[in-house]
Design a protein around this motif. Sequence first.
Motif, short mmCIF file in Angstrom:
data_model
loop_
_atom_site.label_atom_id
_atom_site.label_comp_id
_atom_site.label_asym_id
_atom_site.label_seq_id
_atom_site.Cartn_x
_atom_site.Cartn_y
_atom_site.Cartn_z
N GLN A 476 0.82 -1.20 0.00
CA GLN A 476 0.00 0.00 0.00
C GLN A 476 0.86 1.26 0.00
N CYS A 488 3.99 -1.21 4.19
CA CYS A 488 2.62 -1.52 4.59
C CYS A 488 1.99 -2.45 3.55
N THR A 489 1.60 -3.64 3.99
CA THR A 489 1.04 -4.63 3.08
C THR A 489 -0.33 -5.07 3.58
N TRP A 490 -1.29 -5.07 2.68
CA TRP A 490 -2.63 -5.57 2.99
C TRP A 490 -2.87 -6.81 2.15
N ASN A 494 -9.11 -8.11 7.14
CA ASN A 494 -8.42 -7.33 8.17
C ASN A 494 -6.94 -7.70 8.28
N GLU A 495 -6.41 -8.47 7.34
CA GLU A 495 -5.03 -8.95 7.44
C GLU A 495 -4.06 -7.92 6.84
N SER A 496 -3.40 -7.20 7.73
CA SER A 496 -2.46 -6.17 7.31
C SER A 496 -1.15 -6.32 8.09
N GLU A 518 -7.79 -2.55 6.66
CA GLU A 518 -6.87 -2.36 5.53
C GLU A 518 -5.91 -1.23 5.85
N ILE A 519 -4.64 -1.57 6.04
CA ILE A 519 -3.66 -0.55 6.36
C ILE A 519 -3.32 0.24 5.10
N GLU A 520 -3.18 1.54 5.26
CA GLU A 520 -2.88 2.40 4.12
C GLU A 520 -1.50 3.03 4.21
N MET A 533 -5.65 3.71 8.82
CA MET A 533 -6.40 2.49 8.54
C MET A 533 -7.67 2.82 7.76
#
Length: 554
Positions: A476, A488-490, A494-496, A518-520, A533
């Motif tokens: 991301q 940052c990987t999604w 909810n898996e980040s 979802e992490i941004e 997030m």
Amino acid sequence: MLDRVLNLLERLFGKKHFRLNAAAAVAFLVVACMSTLGTLIYIGVIDNSRYQVSGLTVTQRDTCLDVRWDKEDCSGYEVFLFRNGQRPKVTEAKTNFCRLKMDELGGDYRVVVTAKGKGGAVAGAKAKNIATEKVEQEIHTSQDAFVGFEGKEDAVEARAKEKVVYESSNEKVVAVADDGTLEYKQPGEAEISIMAEEGDQYKEGEKTVDVTVFPEVLDTPAAEIEEVRGLDVTLKWSHVDFAQKYLLLKKEPASGDYDVIDEFDGETEAADLPRDNAAYAIVATADVNGQTVESKPSEDVEVKSASADAESYSGYHNLETLDKSNLELIADVKGLGGATVPQSMSLKNGNFVISYASHSGSVGALVTYDQDGNRIGEKSVSGMGHANGSTYNPNTDRIYTVKTHRAIRSKSCTTFGGEGYSESETFSLPRTTSGIAYDTSNNKYYLSKGNEIYVTDADFNVEEFIWKKIRYNHAQDIGAANGVAMVCTWISGNESYIDLYRVSDGAYIGGYSVPIGEIESVVMVDKHLVILMNNSGGGNVDQILRTVDPVELP
């Protein structure tokens, strides 16, 4: 008188043509009064210099003789051509030029030019000998080189002045028939010799044409790493017969498919590659009459990262799980107008600037929150596109946004500056990128795509590649703090994750699991991780969260 006649005839036409006895000469002289040749003899006895032939030249031109002499005021000329005791050929000429066609070449000829007076009688003459040569014989073919596949046929179609015959230098590669038909038997190279026979006018001729017989499939090249130097390696491959080009392939980790990233001519057998932790292969290829033939790809050559030997965890190492138990809320955030999707976050003068975009990327906005969660600024911007990454550089006082995600293959970077971000400019990055971060500790940028990291200087010149095979998915964004890149990987739902890499040697330090949405994006503020997030907690809420306790980066 008779002796003068005989001497004149012998000088003009040669002794072998006029060996006359006295009686014959007398008879000839009588007849000469009524003929051109007789007039010539008569004039030879009675000197009449007015009509003498002068300036006589004889030159060979291909299969002809060009005869020239000085122009005189006479009624015409006769040109005699003699060869080897044969009966002379006589040609009438009105001007001082005559072209004589010769059926045979390669011997001596004698040319006599006589001038006629106003009354039509011969008034002067001149003779000249010339040695002739047979003419070079050219052989013409439809083409000078032939290529084809084994088991096929072609034709030379040679033309020459005389009969032609054919011969192959290698019957195992190509056979040639009497009519010039070529039969391609097996891969290889050969020459077809074409010989034209010698004739009366022409010398023997010879010409060769090249023949290359291709296989249906080229041999597979062998490839290997020949040398490792700093950030680069040299990839070397074996020569493949008939190869006209070599294609350099790079394997996509997620799909396993190959992309052609470069090509080299058939003489090249090595190339320099970055140490970017990727798999490469070589394919040999050639064009045969508009049809492409190629080899199978070589065995994959794994190019290890420059950080491959750095001290690091061999696999994923969870430093800590970050969730609502150890994260505190700074603010619920939202976009502006149609720009409703949070993309990334950068830290500017202690405030958080969030880039927003519409799903299509056609509408953009920059929204600012302070550290207490107050919304203190908002601005619609154009040209940002679907910006997955953004960062702020205090030296240039600009926000840098990256216009790339899975569906957009672009190197475009758009920056915003000035009061209210009224100024923007766009330039191209050195690599296709989804995340961007500026590290104030070393004046470097970190660019990310998947788990691939490019460390550049302040002018975006790539200095280092880092790629640890921790997980393959869409990165991301990337954060930067004290020489550590935070990817940052999604994955889904909810898996980040936030994976940490030390850029000095590329070592993988470990990662944080963030299973709350979802992490941004992520930034570091006073040793606290601050996270943006999307759909935080599984709800339709976007939030800025901060770790409760300080984080010590290894």
